[in-house]
Design an enzyme around this catalytic site. Structure first.
Site, PDB file in Angstrom:
ATOM      1  N   ASN A 292      11.747  40.525 -15.835  1.00 46.71           N
ATOM      2  CA  ASN A 292      11.882  38.437 -15.477  1.00 46.71           C
ATOM      3  C   ASN A 292      11.021  37.745 -16.324  1.00 46.71           C
ATOM      4  O   ASN A 292       9.975  37.707 -15.844  1.00 46.71           O
ATOM      5  CB  ASN A 292      11.656  38.202 -14.219  1.00 46.71           C
ATOM      6  CG  ASN A 292      12.176  36.729 -13.940  1.00 46.71           C
ATOM      7  OD1 ASN A 292      12.777  36.509 -15.080  1.00 46.71           O
ATOM      8  ND2 ASN A 292      11.646  35.953 -12.946  1.00 46.71           N
ATOM      9  N   GLY A 293      11.068  36.568 -17.014  1.00 45.33           N
ATOM     10  CA  GLY A 293      10.260  36.145 -18.163  1.00 45.33           C
ATOM     11  C   GLY A 293      10.838  35.899 -19.210  1.00 45.33           C
ATOM     12  O   GLY A 293      12.322  36.499 -19.616  1.00 45.33           O
TER      13      GLY A 293
ATOM     14  N   HIS B  87      27.612  -3.222 -15.957  1.00 47.52           N
ATOM     15  CA  HIS B  87      26.865  -3.384 -17.349  1.00 47.52           C
ATOM     16  C   HIS B  87      26.845  -1.579 -18.348  1.00 47.52           C
ATOM     17  O   HIS B  87      26.385  -0.846 -19.099  1.00 47.52           O
ATOM     18  CB  HIS B  87      24.747  -2.566 -16.842  1.00 47.52           C
ATOM     19  CG  HIS B  87      24.429  -3.890 -15.824  1.00 47.52           C
ATOM     20  ND1 HIS B  87      24.180  -5.239 -16.973  1.00 47.52           N
ATOM     21  CD2 HIS B  87      24.030  -3.933 -14.565  1.00 47.52           C
ATOM     22  CE1 HIS B  87      23.587  -5.872 -15.699  1.00 47.52           C
ATOM     23  NE2 HIS B  87      23.564  -4.990 -14.265  1.00 47.52           N
TER      24      HIS B  87
ATOM     25  N   GLU C 132      23.684  12.949  -6.345  1.00 46.11           N
ATOM     26  CA  GLU C 132      23.067  14.671  -5.687  1.00 46.11           C
ATOM     27  C   GLU C 132      25.392  15.260  -5.618  1.00 46.11           C
ATOM     28  O   GLU C 132      25.377  15.904  -5.962  1.00 46.11           O
ATOM     29  CB  GLU C 132      22.915  15.026  -4.365  1.00 46.11           C
ATOM     30  CG  GLU C 132      22.983  15.973  -3.456  1.00 46.11           C
ATOM     31  CD  GLU C 132      22.911  17.123  -4.653  1.00 46.11           C
ATOM     32  OE1 GLU C 132      21.932  17.337  -5.693  1.00 46.11           O
ATOM     33  OE2 GLU C 132      23.285  18.177  -4.172  1.00 46.11           O
TER      34      GLU C 132
ATOM     35  N   ARG D 118      20.170  35.211  -7.850  1.00 42.78           N
ATOM     36  CA  ARG D 118      18.990  34.840  -9.117  1.00 42.78           C
ATOM     37  C   ARG D 118      19.905  34.990 -10.353  1.00 42.78           C
ATOM     38  O   ARG D 118      18.997  34.647 -11.524  1.00 42.78           O
ATOM     39  CB  ARG D 118      17.511  35.131  -9.146  1.00 42.78           C
ATOM     40  CG  ARG D 118      16.969  35.579  -7.415  1.00 42.78           C
ATOM     41  CD  ARG D 118      15.618  36.153  -7.233  1.00 42.78           C
ATOM     42  NE  ARG D 118      14.417  35.662  -9.008  1.00 42.78           N
ATOM     43  CZ  ARG D 118      13.470  35.202  -7.580  1.00 42.78           C
ATOM     44  NH1 ARG D 118      13.572  34.842  -6.937  1.00 42.78           N
ATOM     45  NH2 ARG D 118      12.690  34.885  -9.512  1.00 42.78           N
TER      46      ARG D 118
ATOM     47  N   LYS E 149      27.098  18.497  -7.298  1.00 44.67           N
ATOM     48  CA  LYS E 149      27.720  19.366  -6.984  1.00 44.67           C
ATOM     49  C   LYS E 149      29.207  19.708  -6.918  1.00 44.67           C
ATOM     50  O   LYS E 149      29.342  20.874  -7.439  1.00 44.67           O
ATOM     51  CB  LYS E 149      27.634  18.765  -5.016  1.00 44.67           C
ATOM     52  CG  LYS E 149      26.467  19.356  -4.590  1.00 44.67           C
ATOM     53  CD  LYS E 149      25.914  20.817  -4.051  1.00 44.67           C
ATOM     54  CE  LYS E 149      24.637  20.414  -5.012  1.00 44.67           C
ATOM     55  NZ  LYS E 149      23.942  20.305  -5.072  1.00 44.67           N
TER      56      LYS E 149
ATOM     57  N   CYS F 123      15.621  36.411 -13.453  1.00 46.32           N
ATOM     58  CA  CYS F 123      16.251  37.533 -13.491  1.00 46.32           C
ATOM     59  C   CYS F 123      16.101  37.748 -11.023  1.00 46.32           C
ATOM     60  O   CYS F 123      14.677  37.577 -11.194  1.00 46.32           O
ATOM     61  CB  CYS F 123      15.887  38.908 -14.026  1.00 46.32           C
ATOM     62  SG  CYS F 123      16.473  38.189 -15.546  1.00 46.32           S
TER      63      CYS F 123
ATOM     64  N   LYS G 108      20.120  30.619  -9.590  1.00 44.43           N
ATOM     65  CA  LYS G 108      18.762  30.092  -8.587  1.00 44.43           C
ATOM     66  C   LYS G 108      17.967  29.728  -8.584  1.00 44.43           C
ATOM     67  O   LYS G 108      17.059  28.299  -8.756  1.00 44.43           O
ATOM     68  CB  LYS G 108      19.451  31.213  -6.653  1.00 44.43           C
ATOM     69  CG  LYS G 108      18.821  29.808  -5.572  1.00 44.43           C
ATOM     70  CD  LYS G 108      19.684  29.249  -4.961  1.00 44.43           C
ATOM     71  CE  LYS G 108      19.261  28.731  -3.872  1.00 44.43           C
ATOM     72  NZ  LYS G 108      19.764  27.406  -3.883  1.00 44.43           N
TER      73      LYS G 108
ATOM     74  N   TRP H 230      19.637  37.509 -15.797  1.00 44.67           N
ATOM     75  CA  TRP H 230      19.778  36.120 -16.002  1.00 44.67           C
ATOM     76  C   TRP H 230      19.412  36.536 -17.706  1.00 44.67           C
ATOM     77  O   TRP H 230      18.634  36.018 -17.534  1.00 44.67           O
ATOM     78  CB  TRP H 230      19.708  34.786 -15.561  1.00 44.67           C
ATOM     79  CG  TRP H 230      20.169  33.437 -15.736  1.00 44.67           C
ATOM     80  CD1 TRP H 230      21.010  32.740 -15.184  1.00 44.67           C
ATOM     81  CD2 TRP H 230      20.243  32.375 -16.885  1.00 44.67           C
ATOM     82  NE1 TRP H 230      21.715  31.663 -16.346  1.00 44.67           N
ATOM     83  CE2 TRP H 230      21.072  31.208 -16.306  1.00 44.67           C
ATOM     84  CE3 TRP H 230      18.421  32.758 -17.673  1.00 44.67           C
ATOM     85  CZ2 TRP H 230      20.807  30.966 -17.548  1.00 44.67           C
ATOM     86  CZ3 TRP H 230      18.360  31.718 -18.515  1.00 44.67           C
ATOM     87  CH2 TRP H 230      19.370  30.246 -18.183  1.00 44.67           C
TER      88      TRP H 230
ATOM     89  N   GLU I  55      28.284  21.618 -11.146  1.00 51.24           N
ATOM     90  CA  GLU I  55      28.271  22.621 -11.159  1.00 51.24           C
ATOM     91  C   GLU I  55      29.013  23.694 -10.265  1.00 51.24           C
ATOM     92  O   GLU I  55      29.565  24.978 -10.562  1.00 51.24           O
ATOM     93  CB  GLU I  55      26.725  23.020 -10.237  1.00 51.24           C
ATOM     94  CG  GLU I  55      26.471  22.728  -8.742  1.00 51.24           C
ATOM     95  CD  GLU I  55      25.245  22.858  -8.324  1.00 51.24           C
ATOM     96  OE1 GLU I  55      24.338  23.612  -9.025  1.00 51.24           O
ATOM     97  OE2 GLU I  55      24.775  22.517  -7.311  1.00 51.24           O
TER      98      GLU I  55
HETATM   99  O1  M6R Z   1      14.282  26.120  -6.265  1.00 49.86           O
HETATM  100  P1  M6R Z   1      14.338  24.858  -7.606  1.00 49.86           P
HETATM  101  O2  M6R Z   1      14.229  23.489  -5.610  1.00 49.86           O
HETATM  102  O3  M6R Z   1      12.956  24.004  -7.944  1.00 49.86           O
HETATM  103  O4  M6R Z   1      15.533  24.399  -8.277  1.00 49.86           O
HETATM  104  C1  M6R Z   1      15.422  22.792  -8.637  1.00 49.86           C
HETATM  105  C2  M6R Z   1      16.775  22.447  -8.882  1.00 49.86           C
HETATM  106  O5  M6R Z   1      16.812  24.077  -9.969  1.00 49.86           O
HETATM  107  C3  M6R Z   1      18.315  23.266  -8.236  1.00 49.86           C
HETATM  108  O6  M6R Z   1      17.626  21.841  -7.275  1.00 49.86           O
HETATM  109  C4  M6R Z   1      19.920  23.140  -8.988  1.00 49.86           C
HETATM  110  O7  M6R Z   1      19.957  21.070  -9.581  1.00 49.86           O
HETATM  111  C5  M6R Z   1      20.643  23.128  -8.076  1.00 49.86           C
HETATM  112  N1  M6R Z   1      21.206  23.816  -8.701  1.00 49.86           N
HETATM  113  C6  M6R Z   1      21.493  22.117  -7.206  1.00 49.86           C
HETATM  114  O8  M6R Z   1      22.235  22.504  -6.481  1.00 49.86           O
END
Ligand code: M6R
Length: 618
Positions: free
Chosen positions: A104-105, A510, A487, A30, A491, A2, A613, A78, A494
């Site tokens: 938050n938490g 395989h 990666e 966040r 992308k 959050c 985030k 969140w 998500e």
């Molecule tokens: O803040 P961080 O780099 O530790 O975050 C790690 C992952 O949560 C972050 O890279 C996540 O996979 C992204 N949404 C990818 O785009």
């Protein structure tokens, strides 16, 4: 996960509400399930909160404005405990309305505390774990008459991770915060002070900040900041200057933050590389406060990270093993933490994180340090927990990354781990200084190459619009192209909610090749034909194998690679780049593709469903 803001100023004015609204707009990345603000003045506490994105709260504030005030706390959520409803949105009020809390938490012992409060006659208004804190703090405050002391006594009873901010109706001139594991930083103003879940909360207002440590309580008034531990002993926090430019956190004419951040990438890499070579031509990583003799004694590197950051670690593995001749393992932080990893004083742990607040990574570095390992953090956010809890922090200079999907931070992480690899290679004598300088020269040329890929984005965007109804996309790569493929797939998952998988191209036969049928789109990241020819030729064979089975091949290849083009339905050219550095350019078309495809589907590119985030809970 959050976002949190706290503010206190000298007089009753509109400023507390303005600061809170502005901060929530910046912190939306966040969490965006609901948002709320409470303001405090001599007449007491007034709040507004709404499920949904910030726009819903803004509508409510327009219809029912909050009064002038001297303090405010705000929250963007969140959801963990309790769905994203108006009632579960923060702030949470105590039963008598005397105290408001944002959190938050996760409070792990909330069920027990809730039962205790119900037995004492408290009627709960929400399903959240947070509400117990509001009632407990209010009761302690009523008994003690001091909000900071009340916060300390409650914090000692709470289990789990938390940042809590509280304001009380009987004193609108202070805000109290507590942190255990979840993030909280202080912003220092003139006649006003701020609390934020990260510095983005207040960068438009001040660049002076204080780091808070584990298990600390902070009280801000317009003129003072007081920090203690949970037992009330005074603590001297570390002051730092935030070097982020506030304008970097606005869209600047781009349709989305992600579009803007893709365009920021040449600068993110350039700034991360800046000033890393001394006049004498030696690598200098000033932040790396680990003795060189220790670095020379390292016999294994373990990279820990999650999501995109872990793919940066996978790229680093190829480079560091090649340059330094040290084995490098890359571990997802959550997997590392809950097995029995073999690390000791000779292990160098490299924790990679944009936010510096990913709870899985925090827990993993704590575990590694308990085993005697040294931890170097590669982080983007100053004052973050991972930077603070590591033995050394190597900062990426990507600036604030707002879109949930990581782009510029990923490139900056790769660049920073290359720097670390070259530094280690020099310290350990596995590369000659002129070899290191030659790689640095190649690296310095990369930002202009990234720019060239971005300049050619129109063709990628056209393909993305055309493919907006795709239901499955596969990505293949070998060597450093493998993490790039993963990666690219992440992308697309998500952002566009399309099933996507990244595979090591050699793994095709395989199993995964069974997925290929007529028209299946397959992106293939082709290594440079000038690098290891074997690798290039093997990937060309993989393209032919999937094409022979009906796949539509979308190939990322180096300019002039006619052999790759011959097997492609569509080619995206990237400038010539040495094999180990190539991910910095070859991932860019995949980022643009995912961003454009999500836009073509009309999705919210910056705030994809269910994501936040920074993942500040395990
Ligand atoms: O803040 P961080 O780099 O530790 O975050 C790690 C992952 O949560 C972050 O890279 C996540 O996979 C992204 N949404 C990818 O785009």
């Amino acid at each position: 996960m959050c976002g949190i803001i706290g503010y206190v100023g000298r007089e009753n004015s509109e400023r507390p509400l303005e600061v809170a609204r502005e901060a929530l707009a910046r912190l939306q990345y966040r969490g965006y399930d609901s948002a709320g603000i409470v303001v405090a003045n001599e007449l007491g506490l007034s709040f507004a909160k709404r499920a949904g994105k910030l726009a819903a709260l803004e509508e409510q504030l327009a219809a029912h404005p909050l009064p002038l005030a001297s303090a405010a706390i705000g929250h963007t959520r969140w959801a963990t405990h309790g769905g994203p409803t108006d009632r579960n949105a923060h702030p949470h009020m105590s039963q008598d309305g005397s105290v408001a809390v944002v959190h938050n938490g996760i409070l792990e012992n909330h069920a027990l505390l809730r039962q205790e409060l119900i037995e004492a006659g408290v009627e709960f208004q929400s399903e959240t774990d947070t509400e117990v804190a509001a009632h407990l703090i209010a009761r302690a405050h009523a008994a003690i008459g001091d909000l900071a002391q009340a916060m300390r006594s409650v914090a000692r009873r709470l289990e789990g991770a938390f940042t809590l901010l509280a304001v009380a109706a009987d004193n609108p001139h202070l805000v109290v915060g507590a942190r255990r594991t979840s993030p909280l930083v202080v912003g220092l103003g003139e006649g006003e002070n701020f609390l934020g879940s990260d510095v983005a909360a207040f960068i438009a207002r001040t660049d002076q900040a204080l780091e808070l440590g584990q298990d600390q309580v902070v009280t801000i008034t317009p003129e003072s900041v007081t920090v203690t531990d949970f037992d009330g002993r005074a603590v001297e926090p570390r002051r730092f200057t935030v070097d982020w430019d506030a304008s970097a956190a606005v869209k600047g004419g781009f349709p989305t933050f992600m579009d803007k951040e893709i365009h920021d990438q040449p600068n993110a890499v350039r700034d991360t590389l800046l000033g890393r070579v001394s006049r004498a031509g030696r690598m200098q990583l000033d932040e790396l406060r680990i003795d060189e003799s220790l670095l020379r004694a390292v016999d294994k590197i373990v990279v820990i990270a999650c999501g995109t950051a872990s793919y940066a670690g996978q790229v680093a593995k190829y480079a560091i093993e090649h340059w330094c001749r040290i084995p490098v393992e890359v571990e997802l932080a959550h997997e590392f933490r809950y097995r029995d990893p073999v690390v000791d004083q000779q292990t160098l742990v490299v924790a990679i994180s944009q936010s510096g607040e990913t709870m899985d990574t925090i827990m993993a570095i704590r575990h590694a340090r308990e085993q005697g390992a040294k931890v170097v953090a590669v982080v983007n956010t100053m004052g973050s927990t991972i930077a603070r809890e590591s033995d050394a922090a190597l900062y990426t200079h990507a600036g604030p990354e707002v879109a949930v999907a990581s782009t510029k931070a990923f490139l900056a992480q790769i660049a920073a781990t290359y720097l670390l690899g070259l530094y280690l290679a020099e310290a350990r004598g596995t590369m000659f200084p002129d070899e290191v300088r030659s790689v640095m020269r190649e690296l310095d040329a990369v930002p202009a190459k990234i720019q060239r890929v971005i300049d050619g984005e129109a063709a990628i965007r056209r393909l993305a619009s055309e493919m907006k109804d795709a239901t499955s996309v596969l990505f293949l790569g070998r060597h450093v192209g493998y993490p790039v493929a993963m990666e690219g797939a992440l992308k697309l998952k998500e952002l566009a909610y399309i099933h996507a998988e990244g595979f090591a191209a050699g793994e095709l036969k395989h199993g995964p090749i069974a997925l290929i049928d007529q028209g299946q789109p397959v992106f293939v990241v082709v290594p440079s034909p000038r690098g290891r020819d074997v690798l290039h030729d093997k990937v060309l064979s993989n393209i032919q194998e999937v094409r022979a089975r009906g796949a539509r091949t979308l190939v990322v290849a180096e300019e002039g690679d006619r052999a790759a083009a011959a097997h492609a339905d569509t080619v995206f050219w990237v400038p010539r780049t040495p094999t180990l550095l190539a991910p910095l350019v070859s991932v860019v078309p995949l980022q643009i593709f995912a961003c454009a495809l999500a836009s073509a589907k009309g999705l919210d590119v910056d705030q994809p469903r269910n994501l936040a985030k920074s993942v500040t809970v395990e």
